[in-house]
Design an enzyme around this catalytic site. Structure first.
Site, PDB file in Angstrom:
ATOM      1  N   HIS A 152      -2.339  22.449  22.052  1.00  0.00           N
ATOM      2  CA  HIS A 152      -2.136  21.127  21.297  1.00  0.00           C
ATOM      3  C   HIS A 152      -2.404  21.490  20.063  1.00  0.00           C
ATOM      4  O   HIS A 152      -3.024  22.484  19.239  1.00  0.00           O
ATOM      5  CB  HIS A 152      -3.319  20.163  21.907  1.00  0.00           C
ATOM      6  CG  HIS A 152      -4.693  20.680  21.723  1.00  0.00           C
ATOM      7  ND1 HIS A 152      -5.251  21.333  22.549  1.00  0.00           N
ATOM      8  CD2 HIS A 152      -5.588  20.016  20.771  1.00  0.00           C
ATOM      9  CE1 HIS A 152      -6.254  21.488  21.953  1.00  0.00           C
ATOM     10  NE2 HIS A 152      -6.547  21.039  21.013  1.00  0.00           N
ATOM     11  N   HIS A 188      -3.054  25.228  18.885  1.00  0.00           N
ATOM     12  CA  HIS A 188      -3.841  26.114  19.549  1.00  0.00           C
ATOM     13  C   HIS A 188      -4.203  25.810  20.918  1.00  0.00           C
ATOM     14  O   HIS A 188      -3.777  24.538  21.382  1.00  0.00           O
ATOM     15  CB  HIS A 188      -5.467  26.099  18.859  1.00  0.00           C
ATOM     16  CG  HIS A 188      -6.026  24.741  18.698  1.00  0.00           C
ATOM     17  ND1 HIS A 188      -5.412  23.835  18.019  1.00  0.00           N
ATOM     18  CD2 HIS A 188      -6.729  24.081  19.232  1.00  0.00           C
ATOM     19  CE1 HIS A 188      -6.066  22.655  17.956  1.00  0.00           C
ATOM     20  NE2 HIS A 188      -7.050  22.875  18.817  1.00  0.00           N
ATOM     21  N   ARG A 247     -17.934  30.080  28.937  1.00  0.00           N
ATOM     22  CA  ARG A 247     -17.911  29.983  27.485  1.00  0.00           C
ATOM     23  C   ARG A 247     -17.742  28.240  26.990  1.00  0.00           C
ATOM     24  O   ARG A 247     -17.690  27.467  27.758  1.00  0.00           O
ATOM     25  CB  ARG A 247     -16.502  30.062  27.202  1.00  0.00           C
ATOM     26  CG  ARG A 247     -15.856  29.874  25.676  1.00  0.00           C
ATOM     27  CD  ARG A 247     -14.507  30.393  25.429  1.00  0.00           C
ATOM     28  NE  ARG A 247     -14.348  30.521  24.007  1.00  0.00           N
ATOM     29  CZ  ARG A 247     -13.306  29.486  23.514  1.00  0.00           C
ATOM     30  NH1 ARG A 247     -13.078  28.588  24.298  1.00  0.00           N
ATOM     31  NH2 ARG A 247     -13.356  29.431  22.152  1.00  0.00           N
TER      32      ARG A 247
HETATM   33  O1  AKG Z   1     -12.698  25.623  22.900  1.00  0.00           O
HETATM   34  C1  AKG Z   1     -11.832  26.127  22.023  1.00  0.00           C
HETATM   35  O2  AKG Z   1     -11.926  27.143  21.663  1.00  0.00           O
HETATM   36  C2  AKG Z   1     -10.959  25.002  21.448  1.00  0.00           C
HETATM   37  C3  AKG Z   1     -11.154  23.464  21.693  1.00  0.00           C
HETATM   38  C4  AKG Z   1     -10.214  22.470  21.339  1.00  0.00           C
HETATM   39  O3  AKG Z   1      -9.270  22.846  20.812  1.00  0.00           O
HETATM   40  C5  AKG Z   1     -10.729  21.154  20.760  1.00  0.00           C
HETATM   41  O4  AKG Z   1     -11.725  20.754  21.356  1.00  0.00           O
HETATM   42  O5  AKG Z   1      -9.825  20.423  20.483  1.00  0.00           O
HETATM   43 FE   FE2 Z   2      -8.315  21.227  19.517  1.00  0.00          FE
END
Ligand code: AKG
Ligand code: FE2
Length: 329
Positions: free
Chosen positions: A203, A261, A271
């Site tokens: 997204h 990403h 994580r």
């Molecule tokens: O946890 C991550 O590395 C990405 C989190 C993310 O893309 C978001 O919260 O929009």
């Molecule tokens: Fe994000």
């Protein structure tokens, strides 16, 4: 994890296999920072920052308070479940409805003080959680203001007038908050079969900017372009990931990308990441900056119509990754 000391601003790093990596910019070395920021945002839509000035203890404490929250029993977390008409609280990723499979993650979202929910989770023991989350938001807001300033300066916008990035609503209350800021804790539990699961599906963020702290467990991946495919963003000690969102893409009339990403999961470590979303007041219009468009000539016509974050979020909730097309001119 890599140590921050291994990097310099000259290393717009390349993997051993020559695949480019998300640039790492060292704020302790101010030379050519604007050029590096401009290049990183034009090519990727983001970068990592080291020596950003935000205390590492605060980053660590925020992560550990997030872990404390996510390690509560499910029934307790569900006491503060997000309601359908509200962003804040506990729940699954907002982008879930667009994907056929459930994602291997959970989240907790805050706007300002989390005391309402925190006191339900820990009736006797929420002060520290609230203190850390509030402090984190104060630091991140100031950091975002600085980053927006640097990003716009990097495009040659030097006068204050040129850098006004939203139009306040007419007759708006001078006391209304200047920006909208959302703090989101993400949790990706250990996954028995990580190859078959996704933590957070691909997204772009709808914000102007997102600042992500991913601690020392990798999982974030970014895409520069289709041919290169996914590139892991390896954790660098104390680094923050700056991620330009869709509103930044609109504001810069397409000059800066909005970073595509996703988050991967693993089978050994739980994580946690901390994302801070920064944008305009909900009803303020964002449109391509005047200095970046050329109304008369044919060179840089405006690519997008003015839009409020609220309207844009509605478009995103209907059209997801096609939302930008709905406001394209
Ligand atoms: O946890 C991550 O590395 C990405 C989190 C993310 O893309 C978001 O919260 O929009
Ligand atoms: Fe994000």
């Amino acid at each position: 994890m890599k140590s921050a000391g291994n990097y310099t601003n000259l290393s717009l790093d390349h993997h051993d296999d020559h695949k480019p990596l998300l640039p790492i910019i060292d704020f302790a070395k101010p030379d050519s920072i604007l050029d590096l920021i401009k290049l990183a945002c034009e090519e990727w839509g983001g970068f990592q920052v080291i020596n950003h000035g935000i205390p590492i203890d605060l980053l660590n404490e925020t992560e550990s308070q997030a872990r404390r929250l996510f390690s509560l029993p499910n029934e307790q977390k569900l006491l503060v479940a997000r309601s359908p008409d509200n962003y804040v609280g506990y729940g699954i990723a907002g982008i879930s409805p667009f994907f056929p499979k459930l994602m291997w993650s959970e989240g907790f979202t805050m706007i300002g003080s989390p005391i309402g929910h925190a006191s339900q989770l820990w009736p006797q023991d929420h002060a520290k959680f609230c203190e850390v989350m509030e402090k984190y938001q104060v630091e991140m807001k100031a950091f975002c203001e600085k980053i927006v300033e640097l990003m716009l300066s990097s495009l040659g916008l030097t006068h204050e007038e040129d850098k006004k990035w939203f139009e306040p609503t007419s007759g708006s209350d001078p006391n209304q908050p200047k920006t909208t800021c959302v703090l989101q804790l993400n949790s990706y539990p250990v996954c028995p079969d990580p190859g078959r699961a996704m933590g957070l599906a691909p997204h772009t963020d709808s914000s102007l900017l997102t600042i992500l702290y991913q601690g020392n467990i990798g999982g974030l991946q970014v895409q520069k372009n289709d041919e290169l495919g996914w590139t892991p963003v390896e954790p660098v000690e104390g680094a923050l990931v700056v991620n330009a969102g869709d509103l930044m893409h609109i504001l810069t009339n397409g000059r800066f990308k909005s970073l595509l990403h996703r988050a991967m999961v693993n089978n050994t470590r739980h994580r946690v990441s901390v994302a801070y979303f920064y944008g305009p007041p909900k009803d303020a219009k964002v449109s391509p900056l005047k200095k970046l468009i050329d109304y008369d000539g044919n060179n840089n016509p405006p690519l997008f119509r003015p839009v409020t974050w609220k309207e844009y979020l509605e478009a995103k909730s209907k059209h997801f990754n096609k939302a930008l097309d709905t406001i394209r001119l």
